[in-house]
Design an enzyme around this catalytic site. Structure first.
Site, PDB file in Angstrom:
ATOM      1  CG  ASP A 192     -13.116  77.237  41.664  1.00 28.18           C
ATOM      2  OD1 ASP A 192     -13.543  75.795  41.809  1.00 28.18           O
ATOM      3  OD2 ASP A 192     -12.372  77.850  41.098  1.00 28.18           O
ATOM      4  CD  GLU A 276     -14.766  72.273  43.170  1.00 25.56           C
ATOM      5  OE1 GLU A 276     -14.584  71.943  42.723  1.00 25.56           O
ATOM      6  OE2 GLU A 276     -14.155  73.691  44.025  1.00 25.56           O
ATOM      7  CB  CYS A 331     -24.408  72.549  26.103  1.00 25.24           C
ATOM      8  SG  CYS A 331     -22.043  71.694  25.726  1.00 25.24           S
ATOM      9  CG  ASP A 356     -10.121  79.787  38.027  1.00 26.64           C
ATOM     10  OD1 ASP A 356     -10.272  78.376  38.570  1.00 26.64           O
ATOM     11  OD2 ASP A 356      -9.590  81.047  38.387  1.00 26.64           O
TER      12      ASP A 356
END
Length: 411
Positions: A192, A276, A331, A356
């Site tokens: 990230d 990303e 989750c 982050d």
């Protein structure tokens, strides 16, 4: 894989004059060719072919008194200037037709002698040569002193001589290098990218942002203030411009060296790397533009990509619209957007997340899912045999098909 190796060169005063002459001739040929095609378009004439254009602006131009000095430089330099123009036109046409992805490419424009960067290219036809004494021999220029920081892995196919804004000269060799696969690694990592921390890895490692431009801001401010006080067109202003360019070049070189070391370490320690697909152009239009440019995300991801391809690693970019900062990595529950000042949050499932680190874990998960699909994972349902009553041909359907073939409408 084609790689580019850059080395600092130190031409003598006479060789600098020869290089300046070659820079100017290549620029004039490029501008003459561009002007010829623009005039042909304005007059409604067909697009000038590459061979006819070369004959017009190089071969025939050398016989005229206005362009007779084109014969003082290597013909390969002039031909490569035309090749650059042809490539610019192809990219422009491909962008207009939609064949080229990414941002729209503008049509080629004229080159200026006042540009801070000048370059010429020699191919194998020019018969450039790296001498046994370490010097680089270029036609009609001479033997240039090269500072060899490392050896070339293979004979180069071309060399580009570049003069940057700081007045430094570089030789950029294009080499066909073989891949060097590293031993397999067990780890995979998601990254990230950010501003407070340049990179946060999915294993919890945080790499602080070095902020090279911010550190040099005080010196740059002083040099730019000195530049603004100089009279335009004076020699003192030219000297001040070079000082500012040298300060910026020092920042860029430091950033590039740091990113090379970090990317090499990440590729060496991990079998797969996922990042990303950030829209740097859009982020550069915000109030964080200076910090975004200082970070240099695009250059860093490009280093990761080519090093992964060379050393046998997996590299992939995930969708830029994936809500990595909004989804719980435990989750998989989306928790909605959050302002940048929120650095940690608690999911209703009870998990406490660092913003982050959680995003890096989600990047890793999304990258693994994409790599599985790309490697042939079952995405569509498997084919199922049709029942017997559906596999056969109904008699009435056959009669309808036959009647329709005779021109009788089917009800």
């Amino acid at each position: 894989m084609q790689l580019r190796y850059n080395y600092r060169v130190y031409p003598t005063l006479v060789q600098q004059q020869s290089l300046a002459r070659a820079f100017g001739c290549a620029r004039v040929v490029f501008n003459d060719a561009l002007r010829a095609r623009q005039e042909a378009r304005e007059q409604g004439l067909p697009y000038i072919a590459d061979g006819d254009l070369s004959k017009q602006v190089i071969t025939e131009a050398k016989t005229t008194p206005e362009r007779a000095w084109l014969g003082e430089v290597s013909a390969v330099v002039l031909q490569q200037a035309l090749a650059d123009l042809n490539l610019a036109y192809r990219n422009f046409f491909a962008s207009r037709s939609g064949k080229r992805k990414g941002r729209k490419v503008a049509p080629p424009r004229f080159r200026s002698r006042k540009d801070n960067r000048q370059a010429i290219r020699f191919t194998a036809n020019a018969r450039f040569k790296v001498m046994d004494n370490g010097r680089l021999r270029l036609p009609k220029i001479g033997d240039l002193a090269v500072r060899w920081s490392r050896a070339l892995p293979a004979p180069p196919s071309s060399v580009t001589v570049v003069k940057d804004a700081a007045g430094r000269y570089f030789a950029s060799f294009v080499v066909q290098a073989a891949d060097e696969p590293l031993p397999p690694a067990d780890a995979e990592v998601g990254i990230d990218l950010g501003l407070t921390h340049f990179a946060v890895l999915s294993d919890g490692t945080k790499v602080a942002a070095p902020q090279f431009l911010r550190r040099a801001a005080r010196k740059l401010r002083r040099l730019q203030q000195d530049l603004s006080r100089k009279q335009r067109g004076s020699n003192n202003r030219k000297k001040a411009v070079v000082k500012v360019a040298k300060a910026h070049a020092r920042v860029a070189d430091t950033r590039r060296d740091w990113q090379h070391k970090l990317s090499a370490q990440i590729i060496r320690d991990n079998q797969a790397v996922y990042v990303e697909d950030l829209c740097v152009t859009g982020l550069a239009r915000t109030r964080l533009a200076k910090s975004v440019h200082d970070a240099g995300w695009a250059g860093f991801t490009a280093m990761l990509e080519y090093k992964a391809a060379r050393y046998g690693r997996t590299f992939a970019k995930i969708d830029r619209f994936a809500p990595t900062s909004q989804t719980c990595s435990v989750c998989s529950r989306p928790d909605g957007p959050k302002p940048l000042n929120v650095r940690s949050w608690t999911c209703p499932c009870g998990a406490v997340h660092d913003r982050d680190v959680n995003a890096a874990i989600n990047v890793l998960a999304a990258g693994r899912a994409e790599s599985l699909n790309a490697c042939g994972a079952q995405v569509r349902p498997a084919p199922v045999p049709a029942p017997r009553r559906e596999a056969g041909i109904r008699p009435r359907a056959a009669r309808c098909s036959a009647r329709s073939a005779e021109g009788i409408p089917v009800l």
